[in-house]
Design a protein around this motif. Structure first.
Motif, PDB file in Angstrom:
ATOM      1  N   MET A 104      76.964 -28.999 -16.913  1.00  0.00           N
ATOM      2  CA  MET A 104      78.521 -28.398 -16.159  1.00  0.00           C
ATOM      3  C   MET A 104      79.665 -29.406 -17.424  1.00  0.00           C
ATOM      4  O   MET A 104      80.997 -28.776 -17.700  1.00  0.00           O
ATOM      5  CB  MET A 104      78.190 -29.281 -15.037  1.00  0.00           C
ATOM      6  N   LEU A 136      75.940 -35.907  -6.544  1.00  0.00           N
ATOM      7  CA  LEU A 136      76.898 -34.504  -5.928  1.00  0.00           C
ATOM      8  C   LEU A 136      77.826 -35.710  -4.263  1.00  0.00           C
ATOM      9  O   LEU A 136      78.495 -35.081  -4.476  1.00  0.00           O
ATOM     10  CB  LEU A 136      76.043 -33.852  -5.852  1.00  0.00           C
ATOM     11  N   GLU A 179      80.644 -27.572 -20.198  1.00  0.00           N
ATOM     12  CA  GLU A 179      80.720 -26.461 -20.230  1.00  0.00           C
ATOM     13  C   GLU A 179      82.705 -26.664 -19.627  1.00  0.00           C
ATOM     14  O   GLU A 179      83.401 -25.523 -19.747  1.00  0.00           O
ATOM     15  CB  GLU A 179      80.362 -25.315 -19.173  1.00  0.00           C
ATOM     16  N   GLY A 180      82.705 -27.648 -18.814  1.00  0.00           N
ATOM     17  CA  GLY A 180      83.818 -27.957 -18.346  1.00  0.00           C
ATOM     18  C   GLY A 180      84.705 -28.466 -18.928  1.00  0.00           C
ATOM     19  O   GLY A 180      86.261 -28.528 -19.079  1.00  0.00           O
ATOM     20  N   LEU A 212      83.967 -23.232 -10.922  1.00  0.00           N
ATOM     21  CA  LEU A 212      82.519 -25.012 -11.866  1.00  0.00           C
ATOM     22  C   LEU A 212      83.460 -26.197 -10.908  1.00  0.00           C
ATOM     23  O   LEU A 212      84.191 -27.007 -11.110  1.00  0.00           O
ATOM     24  CB  LEU A 212      83.435 -24.786 -13.139  1.00  0.00           C
ATOM     25  N   GLY A 213      82.231 -27.014 -10.333  1.00  0.00           N
ATOM     26  CA  GLY A 213      82.229 -27.897  -9.599  1.00  0.00           C
ATOM     27  C   GLY A 213      82.980 -28.774  -8.150  1.00  0.00           C
ATOM     28  O   GLY A 213      83.202 -29.115  -8.652  1.00  0.00           O
ATOM     29  N   LYS A 214      83.434 -26.745  -8.167  1.00  0.00           N
ATOM     30  CA  LYS A 214      84.330 -27.286  -6.918  1.00  0.00           C
ATOM     31  C   LYS A 214      83.443 -27.339  -5.750  1.00  0.00           C
ATOM     32  O   LYS A 214      81.801 -26.535  -5.711  1.00  0.00           O
ATOM     33  CB  LYS A 214      85.048 -25.871  -6.469  1.00  0.00           C
ATOM     34  N   ARG A 215      83.381 -27.823  -3.572  1.00  0.00           N
ATOM     35  CA  ARG A 215      82.256 -27.560  -2.715  1.00  0.00           C
ATOM     36  C   ARG A 215      83.201 -26.272  -2.611  1.00  0.00           C
ATOM     37  O   ARG A 215      84.398 -26.592  -1.974  1.00  0.00           O
ATOM     38  CB  ARG A 215      82.291 -28.757  -2.483  1.00  0.00           C
ATOM     39  N   TYR A 268      79.943 -36.636 -15.043  1.00  0.00           N
ATOM     40  CA  TYR A 268      79.953 -35.934 -14.270  1.00  0.00           C
ATOM     41  C   TYR A 268      81.733 -35.687 -13.972  1.00  0.00           C
ATOM     42  O   TYR A 268      81.850 -35.077 -13.453  1.00  0.00           O
ATOM     43  CB  TYR A 268      79.369 -36.202 -12.541  1.00  0.00           C
ATOM     44  N   VAL A 308      73.908 -28.605  -1.405  1.00  0.00           N
ATOM     45  CA  VAL A 308      74.328 -29.938  -0.880  1.00  0.00           C
ATOM     46  C   VAL A 308      74.081 -30.583   0.584  1.00  0.00           C
ATOM     47  O   VAL A 308      73.363 -32.040   0.710  1.00  0.00           O
ATOM     48  CB  VAL A 308      76.406 -30.329  -1.015  1.00  0.00           C
ATOM     49  N   GLU A 324      82.899 -36.406  -7.204  1.00  0.00           N
ATOM     50  CA  GLU A 324      83.670 -35.212  -8.251  1.00  0.00           C
ATOM     51  C   GLU A 324      83.727 -34.717  -9.145  1.00  0.00           C
ATOM     52  O   GLU A 324      84.568 -35.824 -10.158  1.00  0.00           O
ATOM     53  CB  GLU A 324      85.143 -35.353  -6.581  1.00  0.00           C
ATOM     54  N   PHE A 325      83.250 -33.613  -9.533  1.00  0.00           N
ATOM     55  CA  PHE A 325      83.220 -33.588 -10.557  1.00  0.00           C
ATOM     56  C   PHE A 325      84.854 -33.188 -11.548  1.00  0.00           C
ATOM     57  O   PHE A 325      86.212 -32.291 -11.215  1.00  0.00           O
ATOM     58  CB  PHE A 325      83.026 -31.142 -10.727  1.00  0.00           C
ATOM     59  N   ALA A 342      88.709 -31.644  -2.518  1.00  0.00           N
ATOM     60  CA  ALA A 342      87.535 -32.626  -2.522  1.00  0.00           C
ATOM     61  C   ALA A 342      88.165 -34.826  -2.418  1.00  0.00           C
ATOM     62  O   ALA A 342      89.838 -34.645  -2.540  1.00  0.00           O
ATOM     63  CB  ALA A 342      87.263 -32.865  -3.495  1.00  0.00           C
ATOM     64  N   PRO A 371      87.651 -38.061  -3.013  1.00  0.00           N
ATOM     65  CA  PRO A 371      86.591 -38.812  -3.961  1.00  0.00           C
ATOM     66  C   PRO A 371      86.170 -40.542  -3.846  1.00  0.00           C
ATOM     67  O   PRO A 371      87.110 -40.927  -2.979  1.00  0.00           O
ATOM     68  CB  PRO A 371      87.306 -38.712  -5.303  1.00  0.00           C
ATOM     69  N   THR A 421      77.804 -24.680  -9.528  1.00  0.00           N
ATOM     70  CA  THR A 421      77.341 -25.187 -11.131  1.00  0.00           C
ATOM     71  C   THR A 421      77.634 -24.359 -12.137  1.00  0.00           C
ATOM     72  O   THR A 421      78.226 -24.405 -13.113  1.00  0.00           O
ATOM     73  CB  THR A 421      75.737 -25.705 -11.139  1.00  0.00           C
ATOM     74  N   MET A 446      72.159 -29.940 -15.385  1.00  0.00           N
ATOM     75  CA  MET A 446      72.595 -29.211 -15.268  1.00  0.00           C
ATOM     76  C   MET A 446      73.617 -29.675 -15.444  1.00  0.00           C
ATOM     77  O   MET A 446      74.523 -29.431 -14.849  1.00  0.00           O
ATOM     78  CB  MET A 446      72.274 -29.223 -13.432  1.00  0.00           C
ATOM     79  N   LEU A 471      77.952 -26.680  -4.273  1.00  0.00           N
ATOM     80  CA  LEU A 471      79.114 -26.752  -5.035  1.00  0.00           C
ATOM     81  C   LEU A 471      78.691 -25.323  -6.282  1.00  0.00           C
ATOM     82  O   LEU A 471      77.193 -25.227  -6.625  1.00  0.00           O
ATOM     83  CB  LEU A 471      78.847 -28.390  -5.678  1.00  0.00           C
TER      84      LEU A 471
END
Lengths: 103, 501
Positions: free
Chosen positions: B9, B171, B12-13, A61-64, B205, A21, B175-176, A96, A98, A77, B5, A75
């Motif tokens: 995700m 991104l 998957e999540g 997953l999805g964390k920075r 996302y 990122v 936030e995911f 995070a 947001p 994936t 992608m 990040l």
């Protein structure tokens, strides 16, 4: 390797994938489970070797994940078991904050 | 880098979560992924070089977007309200497209030599056959979406948004899996608007279910919000104005938490009315362009409340600002010689960031040597970094030797209680080059004395910024996405259209 925003890196010892990122633009050696991370095109060639049992903190997953000293942010994936690190120093999970949903 | 992608995700999540459509029969993240695989296979089998989408918004739109990404071809959402001639020219530029179009457009596509199917037929084709594990899409820097600008100031240009731009945008701003399972977003703009594209990506996302409104009406919008317990919605200002102005409507929206608006100037009367009517709702003003993959600055809920409650004129004024830039964007206000201006001074807005494309089909990149893109918007920053957008540079009126931004005069008119809508334009004039004329739409039930209104403007601005004439029209010509058609205003004024005051 040179880390540019948008570049993906893959672990050679497990299924971990990260996307860049933020990056300082210098050459950085990223490791996952102690083994150097590579371009996804080169991953899964079976040359990964064995993960360091001492570097098995895992990723979510999805964390920075950041390295503040380097100005590096990755990040996750695809999560895996290995610890992602630079020079043996594990990256830190970023809390995070947001932005308000704008669209 | 590929937007698939983001879908991978999500699958998957939170694969079992309904992410598209109504809760009772919508698509889960896993199903959306399967359909994108089937859709990509259909596109590949047709040997197509793009997916052209000519229809209203609906579940087929996100499927088409990810099918295109997986097939490695761009999605081209096209304005279904274009005139025959303009549409024909545009279609001629995409002879190899896989076309998806509403029933009424099929004949037009046939005439352009394109085989087309309806969104329902596309969904059926996508659901047909092997939906198993696909190969990994290429990590290329290929175009993901091609969006034609609305062409209100010039001929429509195709803006190229690459996977890199769109993924960076997501991104950088979301936030995911941050959304709760109960959250639902309602999208009211058509697929050819950048917000419709970014909305698919950011909501997916975040894990927020999104519902598309095929065509907007105030009653229809309110009904869906209540019936589907919508928590987040995005509208253009004209839609909010219509919701607030319509008589006899039940405007209760108990489930709504966040209302985002953007795409055009918000009349102060409308946002103030909405803030008072819906005190429980968080308002978000987003400023961005197609060329910047949507939002580049945001006025958030706290900013709205602070400004609305403040007696300090500088803080209060921020209610009409575009807020502050998002973290991934750098912004400069420059003068015509390219010098960066300090806070408080108006100039051209330039922006830089991974999400900024600034690239036009067939014309290449329009960014400068430092990577900054000229938005062609005029604006200024205040001392707190809040951005005030003052309209398009191309709309500047040159009266004598003076450059006049219509937005400043429009702001004064729009704050008058008797004025519902206003536009200020330059009309060709033998003596001055251009003279300033304004068209206003009266607030419901208000009578307007145009001479008194001119005096009102003169009392707040100088004489040279006072319209030489103000006329009253029942409504202003706008695009369906709320942008004023200034050229049509000038044409109407010079054709000696009569006032109805």
């Amino acid at each position: 390797m040179k880390l540019r925003p948008g570049r993906q890196v893959a672990s050679t010892v497990d299924g971990t994938r990260m996307i860049v990122v933020r990056a300082p633009g210098d050459d950085i050696v990223l490791t996952c489970g102690g083994a150097e991370m590579v371009d996804p095109a080169e991953a899964g060639t079976g040359e990964g070797g064995v993960a360091d049992p001492g570097q098995q903190e895992g990723t979510v997953l999805g964390k920075r994940y950041t390295h503040d000293g380097l100005g590096l942010e990755l990040l996750c994936t695809k999560p895996g078991q290995g610890t992602v690190a630079v020079d043996g120093e594990p990256l830190v999970l970023k809390e995070a904050k947001p932005l308000p949903a704008s669209d | 880098m590929n937007v698939t992608m983001l879908l991978d995700m999500a699958a998957e999540g939170f694969g079992d979560r309904v992410v598209v459509g109504r809760r009772q029969d919508g698509l889960t993240a896993v199903r959306l992924r399967e359909l994108s695989i089937g859709g990509a296979r259909a596109v590949a089998a047709a040997g197509a070089d793009s997916i052209l989408y000519l229809g209203v918004n609906g579940p087929a739109f996100p499927v088409a977007m990810f099918a295109a990404a997986r097939a490695g071809v761009p999605l081209v959402p096209v304005n279904y309200r274009l005139g025959r001639e303009q549409l024909g020219r545009l279609l001629a530029g995409h002879p190899g497209a896989y076309a998806i179009a509403d029933e009424g457009q099929l004949e037009m596509l046939g005439a352009a030599g394109l085989a087309a199917r309806t969104p329902e037929e596309f969904m059926a084709a996508a659901a047909d056959g092997d939906l198993g594990e696909p190969g990994e899409p290429g990590w290329t820097d290929a175009p993901a979406v091609l969006i034609y600008t609305s062409g209100t100031t010039s001929a429509p240009k195709g803006v190229v948004l690459r996977h890199q731009n769109l993924v960076s945008y997501v991104l950088g701003s979301v936030e995911f899996a941050a959304a709760g399972e109960e959250e639902a977003a309602l999208m009211s703009v058509p697929p050819y608007h950048i917000a419709a594209v970014s909305n698919v990506l950011t909501n997916l996302y975040a894990g927020r279910r999104f519902i598309a409104l095929p065509s907007f009406s105030p009653a229809g919008w309110l009904e869906v919000v209540r019936e589907q317990a919508v928590t987040n919605a995005m509208v253009v200002p004209t839609m909010l104005a219509r919701i607030m102005d319509a008589d006899g409507l039940d405007r209760s929206v108990p489930s709504l938490r966040t209302l985002a608006y953007g795409g055009a100037k918000m009349p102060p009367r409308v946002i103030e009315r909405a803030l008072a009517e819906w005190p429980h709702v968080d308002f978000v003003n987003a400023y961005g362009l197609t060329e910047t993959s949507s939002t580049i600055s945001v006025l958030g809920p706290e900013d709205h409340r602070t400004a609305f409650a403040s007696t300090d004129p500088e803080v209060r004024a921020r209610l009409y600002s575009a807020g502050r830039t998002v973290p991934a964007i750098e912004l400069e206000v420059r003068d015509e010689e390219g010098r960066v201006l300090p806070a408080g001074e108006s100039g051209r807005i330039w922006v830089r960031g991974e999400q900024v494309s600034g690239e036009y089909a067939g014309q290449g990149s329009a960014v400068d040597e430092r990577g900054f893109f000229d938005t062609r918007d005029r604006g200024r920053l205040d001392a707190g970094g809040y951005l005030f957008v003052e309209g398009r540079i191309d709309d500047t009126i040159i009266r004598g030797a003076e450059n006049i931004a219509p937005a400043e005069i429009e702001d004064v008119l729009l704050r008058h209680p008797d004025v519902a809508d206003a536009v200020v334009v330059g009309v060709p004039d033998e003596e001055w080059g251009q003279r300033i004329e304004a068209v206003i739409v009266p607030a419901p039930g208000a009578g307007v004395d145009t001479e008194a209104l001119r005096e009102h403007v003169r009392s707040l601005l100088r004489g040279s910024k006072t319209p030489d004439r103000i006329v009253v029209w029942p409504e202003l010509p706008r695009t369906p996405t709320g942008k004023i058609l200034r050229h049509d205003v000038v044409t109407g004024l010079t054709a000696g259209r009569q006032t109805v005051s």
